[in-house]
Design an enzyme around this catalytic site. Sequence first.
Site, mmCIF file in Angstrom:
data_model
loop_
_atom_site.group_PDB
_atom_site.id
_atom_site.type_symbol
_atom_site.label_atom_id
_atom_site.label_comp_id
_atom_site.label_asym_id
_atom_site.label_seq_id
_atom_site.Cartn_x
_atom_site.Cartn_y
_atom_site.Cartn_z
ATOM 1 N N ASP A 50 0.899 -1.151 0.000
ATOM 2 C CA ASP A 50 0.000 0.000 0.000
ATOM 3 C C ASP A 50 0.943 1.207 0.000
ATOM 4 O O ASP A 50 1.779 1.346 0.898
ATOM 5 C CB ASP A 50 -0.842 -0.075 1.288
ATOM 6 C CG ASP A 50 -1.691 1.157 1.502
ATOM 7 O OD1 ASP A 50 -1.491 2.171 0.811
ATOM 8 O OD2 ASP A 50 -2.555 1.094 2.398
ATOM 9 N N SER A 71 -2.975 6.071 -13.679
ATOM 10 C CA SER A 71 -4.044 5.924 -14.703
ATOM 11 C C SER A 71 -4.598 4.509 -14.852
ATOM 12 O O SER A 71 -5.491 4.286 -15.656
ATOM 13 C CB SER A 71 -3.579 6.394 -16.095
ATOM 14 O OG SER A 71 -3.617 7.785 -16.172
ATOM 15 N N GLY A 109 -9.714 5.835 -5.167
ATOM 16 C CA GLY A 109 -8.493 5.078 -5.450
ATOM 17 C C GLY A 109 -7.321 5.456 -4.563
ATOM 18 O O GLY A 109 -7.469 5.737 -3.360
ATOM 19 N N VAL A 110 -6.164 5.519 -5.175
ATOM 20 C CA VAL A 110 -4.945 5.797 -4.409
ATOM 21 C C VAL A 110 -4.974 7.239 -3.868
ATOM 22 O O VAL A 110 -4.454 7.518 -2.781
ATOM 23 C CB VAL A 110 -3.689 5.488 -5.270
ATOM 24 C CG1 VAL A 110 -3.467 6.497 -6.353
ATOM 25 C CG2 VAL A 110 -2.463 5.335 -4.399
ATOM 26 N N ASP A 111 -5.614 8.126 -4.616
ATOM 27 C CA ASP A 111 -5.740 9.533 -4.214
ATOM 28 C C ASP A 111 -6.471 9.609 -2.867
ATOM 29 O O ASP A 111 -5.998 10.263 -1.906
ATOM 30 C CB ASP A 111 -6.537 10.252 -5.320
ATOM 31 C CG ASP A 111 -6.465 11.759 -5.222
ATOM 32 O OD1 ASP A 111 -5.711 12.248 -4.365
ATOM 33 O OD2 ASP A 111 -7.171 12.440 -5.993
ATOM 34 N N ASN A 122 -6.445 13.911 -9.687
ATOM 35 C CA ASN A 122 -7.217 14.493 -10.806
ATOM 36 C C ASN A 122 -6.857 15.971 -10.887
ATOM 37 O O ASN A 122 -6.130 16.488 -10.039
ATOM 38 C CB ASN A 122 -8.717 14.266 -10.610
ATOM 39 C CG ASN A 122 -9.194 14.866 -9.306
ATOM 40 O OD1 ASN A 122 -8.937 16.037 -9.017
ATOM 41 N ND2 ASN A 122 -9.854 14.074 -8.481
HETATM 42 N N1 AR6 Z 1 -1.364 1.888 -2.924
HETATM 43 C C1 AR6 Z 1 -0.848 1.631 -4.142
HETATM 44 N N2 AR6 Z 1 -1.616 1.567 -5.251
HETATM 45 C C2 AR6 Z 1 -2.957 1.748 -5.111
HETATM 46 C C3 AR6 Z 1 -3.567 2.026 -3.862
HETATM 47 C C4 AR6 Z 1 -2.701 2.089 -2.727
HETATM 48 N N3 AR6 Z 1 -3.184 2.359 -1.516
HETATM 49 N N4 AR6 Z 1 -4.906 2.143 -4.074
HETATM 50 C C5 AR6 Z 1 -5.129 1.946 -5.384
HETATM 51 N N5 AR6 Z 1 -3.958 1.696 -6.004
HETATM 52 P P1 AR6 Z 1 -6.501 4.985 -9.316
HETATM 53 P P2 AR6 Z 1 -6.118 6.557 -11.781
HETATM 54 C C6 AR6 Z 1 -3.689 1.421 -7.428
HETATM 55 O O1 AR6 Z 1 -7.911 4.700 -9.683
HETATM 56 O O2 AR6 Z 1 -6.494 5.410 -12.620
HETATM 57 C C7 AR6 Z 1 -9.040 9.111 -8.302
HETATM 58 O O3 AR6 Z 1 -10.367 9.273 -7.964
HETATM 59 C C8 AR6 Z 1 -4.839 0.885 -8.250
HETATM 60 O O4 AR6 Z 1 -4.941 -0.534 -8.089
HETATM 61 O O5 AR6 Z 1 -6.221 5.369 -7.909
HETATM 62 O O6 AR6 Z 1 -4.930 7.372 -12.163
HETATM 63 C C9 AR6 Z 1 -8.371 10.429 -8.664
HETATM 64 O O7 AR6 Z 1 -8.853 11.494 -7.903
HETATM 65 C C10 AR6 Z 1 -4.414 1.272 -9.650
HETATM 66 O O8 AR6 Z 1 -3.565 0.277 -10.222
HETATM 67 O O9 AR6 Z 1 -5.899 6.204 -10.221
HETATM 68 C C11 AR6 Z 1 -8.712 10.559 -10.112
HETATM 69 O O10 AR6 Z 1 -9.986 11.111 -10.290
HETATM 70 C C12 AR6 Z 1 -3.575 2.525 -9.447
HETATM 71 O O11 AR6 Z 1 -3.361 2.640 -8.045
HETATM 72 C C13 AR6 Z 1 -8.683 9.173 -10.633
HETATM 73 O O12 AR6 Z 1 -8.994 8.343 -9.509
HETATM 74 C C14 AR6 Z 1 -4.218 3.795 -9.956
HETATM 75 O O13 AR6 Z 1 -5.629 3.729 -9.732
HETATM 76 C C15 AR6 Z 1 -7.334 8.768 -11.149
HETATM 77 O O14 AR6 Z 1 -7.397 7.501 -11.737
#
Ligand code: AR6
Length: 334
Positions: free
Chosen positions: A9, A116, A31-33, A23
Site C-alpha cells: 500500500d 491511470s 483510489g490511491v488519491d 485528478n
Molecule cells: N497503494 C498503491 N496503489 C494503489 C492504492 C494504494 N493504496 N490504491 C489503489 N492503487 P486509481 P487513476 C492502485 O484509480 O487510474 C481518483 O479518484 C490501483 O490498483 O487510484 O490514475 C483520482 O482522484 C491502480 O492500479 O488512479 C482521479 O480522479 C492505481 O493505483 C482518478 O482516480 C491507480 O488507480 C485517477 O485515476
Amino acid sequence: MPLEIVRNDITKMKVDAIVNAANRSLLGGGGVDGAIHRAAGAGLLAECRTLGGCKTGEAKITGGYNLPAKHVIHTVGPIYEDGKHGEKALLESCYRKSLTLAKEQGCETVAFPLISSGVYGYPKDQALKVAIDVISGFLLEHEMTVYIVIFDKAAYRISEKLFTDIAEYIDDNYVNEHTDYRRESIRMRAPRQASIGSFEADFCECKEMSVEDDLDIRIKQIDESFSQMLLRKIDEKGITDAQCYKKANIDRKLFSKIRSDIHYKPSKPTAIAFAISLELSLEETEDMLRKAGFALSRSNKFDIIIEYFISRGNYNIFEINEALFAFDQSLLGA
Ligand code: AR6
C-alpha cells in the site's frame, strides 16, 4: 536496486516522496488519491487547495503530513479512451515530470503507483510498461531508488501470452533434481544456440592464436574469480562500468564493492543480473554463476524463468523482473 517492483500500500512506504495519481482539481478523489489523503490528514488537502490544480501530464509537490513519506508528488494521468488520443505521451510525461520534480527537491527514494491504471482505465500491462520504460531511462542518467508499487496483484499481470508461455516452459522443463539428465542432453545437443554472437566473436579473436596461447588463456580463466570475470566481460563487451551496473539494475556502491574485492561473493540474483546486463549466453551465465558458487537448476522456478529469457535472447532486466514478480519469485538486482 535502483528500480524495484513491490507489492504494498503506497501510503505505508517510507520514502522521500510518494506519487499520487490525482485528478486536475488536486482536491482528492477515490483510489490511491483517496487513500493518500486519508492517511496524510487534513493538512494535505489544505496545501492542495493553494496549488490551483494541475494539468494532465504535469506534477506538483506538497508535504507528506501524517504519511511516512516526506513529500507527495501529485500528478494527473490521462483518461484512457482507446490509446489513440495521446494517452501514452501524457502518461510518460507524468512519470518524467514527477521524477524531475523529485530530483529537484533532492529526493533519493520515490514510490509510484501505476498511474491511470485504475479509475482512468489505462490497461495495466501497458501502464506498467510505460512506467518501467520511463523510470529505467531516467535512472540511466540519475542516481535514485524508485519503487513501482503494485497494490493488487490479482489486477496486475504480465500479458496473458507471456504468462502462459513461461508457465508452459516451466511445466516442460521443471524436473526433479535427480533426473536432471535432460538438461545435460539438451546442452550437449545445442550448446551454442543462444550464443552464436559470442561464439563468432571468440572464434574471430582466437583465429590468429596458437593452440598453446588459447589453452593458456582458458586455463587462466578457470582460476578467475567472479569479480575478475565480470570486469573482463565488461572490457570484452566494450561497455563502461556504469553502463553495466545500470543495465543490471545494481547500485553504484555495490558495484564498487565487487570491483575492489576480487573475492567478493555476490548473491545469486545479483550474479544473474550482471549476466543479463552483459547479455551472456546460457553457457557463459552458468560459468559466471559457478564462480560465485551457484548454478542454474531445473528444479527451481526462478532459474527456469531466467533460462527462458536468456535462451530467447531477451535481456531486458525489467521485463524479466516483471515475469519473476508475476510468478512470485525474488527479483534480479541487489
Ligand atoms: N497503494 C498503491 N496503489 C494503489 C492504492 C494504494 N493504496 N490504491 C489503489 N492503487 P486509481 P487513476 C492502485 O484509480 O487510474 C481518483 O479518484 C490501483 O490498483 O487510484 O490514475 C483520482 O482522484 C491502480 O492500479 O488512479 C482521479 O480522479 C492505481 O493505483 C482518478 O482516480 C491507480 O488507480 C485517477 O485515476
